[in-house]
Design an enzyme around this catalytic site. Structure first.
Site, PDB file in Angstrom:
ATOM      1  N   GLY A 191      -6.873   8.499   8.456  1.00  0.00           N
ATOM      2  CA  GLY A 191      -6.763   8.787   9.885  1.00  0.00           C
ATOM      3  C   GLY A 191      -8.059   9.321  10.465  1.00  0.00           C
TER       4      GLY A 191
ATOM      5  N   ASN B 175     -10.063   0.556   1.858  1.00  0.00           N
ATOM      6  CA  ASN B 175      -8.863   0.505   2.713  1.00  0.00           C
ATOM      7  C   ASN B 175      -9.180   1.002   4.106  1.00  0.00           C
ATOM      8  OD1 ASN B 175      -7.636  -0.126   0.291  1.00  0.00           O
ATOM      9  ND2 ASN B 175      -5.850   1.156   0.687  1.00  0.00           N
TER      10      ASN B 175
ATOM     11  N   ASP C 164       0.848  -1.194   0.000  1.00  0.00           N
ATOM     12  CA  ASP C 164       0.000   0.000   0.000  1.00  0.00           C
ATOM     13  C   ASP C 164       0.890   1.253   0.000  1.00  0.00           C
ATOM     14  OD1 ASP C 164      -2.453   1.272   0.028  1.00  0.00           O
ATOM     15  OD2 ASP C 164      -2.575   1.322   2.220  1.00  0.00           O
TER      16      ASP C 164
HETATM   17  P1  13P Z   1      -7.548   4.918   7.336  1.00  0.00           P
HETATM   18  O1  13P Z   1      -6.354   4.829   8.254  1.00  0.00           O
HETATM   19  O2  13P Z   1      -8.221   6.239   7.411  1.00  0.00           O
HETATM   20  O3  13P Z   1      -8.474   3.771   7.492  1.00  0.00           O
HETATM   21  O4  13P Z   1      -6.980   4.850   5.837  1.00  0.00           O
HETATM   22  C1  13P Z   1      -6.348   3.675   5.433  1.00  0.00           C
HETATM   23  C2  13P Z   1      -5.865   3.763   4.043  1.00  0.00           C
HETATM   24  O5  13P Z   1      -6.436   4.393   3.191  1.00  0.00           O
HETATM   25  C3  13P Z   1      -4.643   3.011   3.759  1.00  0.00           C
HETATM   26  O6  13P Z   1      -4.291   3.103   2.433  1.00  0.00           O
END
Ligand code: 13P
Length: 178
Positions: A116, A165, A19
């Site tokens: 986040g 995600n 990722d």
């Molecule tokens: P969050 O931490 O907001 O769930 O986002 C995760 C993300 O998009 C990782 O690629």
């Protein structure tokens, strides 16, 4: 190696996905280690740079049978949500051009989520998402799932998102458990 060990023994199909790959080198390292897909994230760069660099990674990944996700528009940080959300939204015309030029296998779009913890209320652009999902010829990815709310996530999936995600919520749950 630990992830590959468990992935190979799992009873369901498992994708080993990098990722937010931050550079060409990082993505190539991941491919060499056996990742089945990589995300290259040049979403903070200009359209031209993003497309040009992503295209190179697609060429290399496809040569070894791996798939590539990339991001167009920019999903920012929740702490800056109110200031950065609007400027980052994905534009339909650009998305079409980008997918055609790069050959990516799936596209992360910015439709109002952020990474986040949100400062303020998450507000998703379902109309934009609907247009993107009807026109863009590859699966769409939603980043910044944490704190977005079950209803918003379910509606995003109904409106065409094929991968969500989630990190912060899962990490927090892990921390609490520890
Ligand atoms: P969050 O931490 O907001 O769930 O986002 C995760 C993300 O998009 C990782 O690629």
């Amino acid at each position: 190696p630990i992830m590959k060990y468990y992935a190979e023994r799992a009873k369901v199909p498992v994708a080993l996905h990098l990722d937010h790959g931050s550079s060409f080198e990082r993505c190539v390292q991941a491919l060499r280690l056996g990742f089945t897909s990589v995300m290259y994230d040049a979403s903070a760069k200009s359209f031209e740079e993003n497309a040009e660099e992503t295209k190179e990674i697609v060429k290399i990944a496809h040569a070894v049978g791996a798939s590539v996700e990339a991001e167009l528009g920019h999903v920012g940080q929740g702490a800056e949500y109110e200031e950065t959300r609007d400027a980052g939204l994905t534009k339909l015309e650009e998305a079409l051009k980008y997918v055609e030029e790069t050959g990516v296998d799936c596209l992360a779009v910015a439709v109002g989520t952020s990474h986040g913890v949100y400062k303020g209320e998450p507000h998703l652009e379902f109309e934009l998402l609907d247009h993107l999902s009807k026109e863009v010829p590859v699966p769409l990815v939603l980043h910044g799932g944490s704190g977005t709310g079950d209803e918003n996530l379910a509606k995003a999936v109904r409106t065409g998102i094929q991968k969500v995600n989630l990190n912060t919520d899962v990490s927090e749950a892990g921390k609490q458990a520890l």
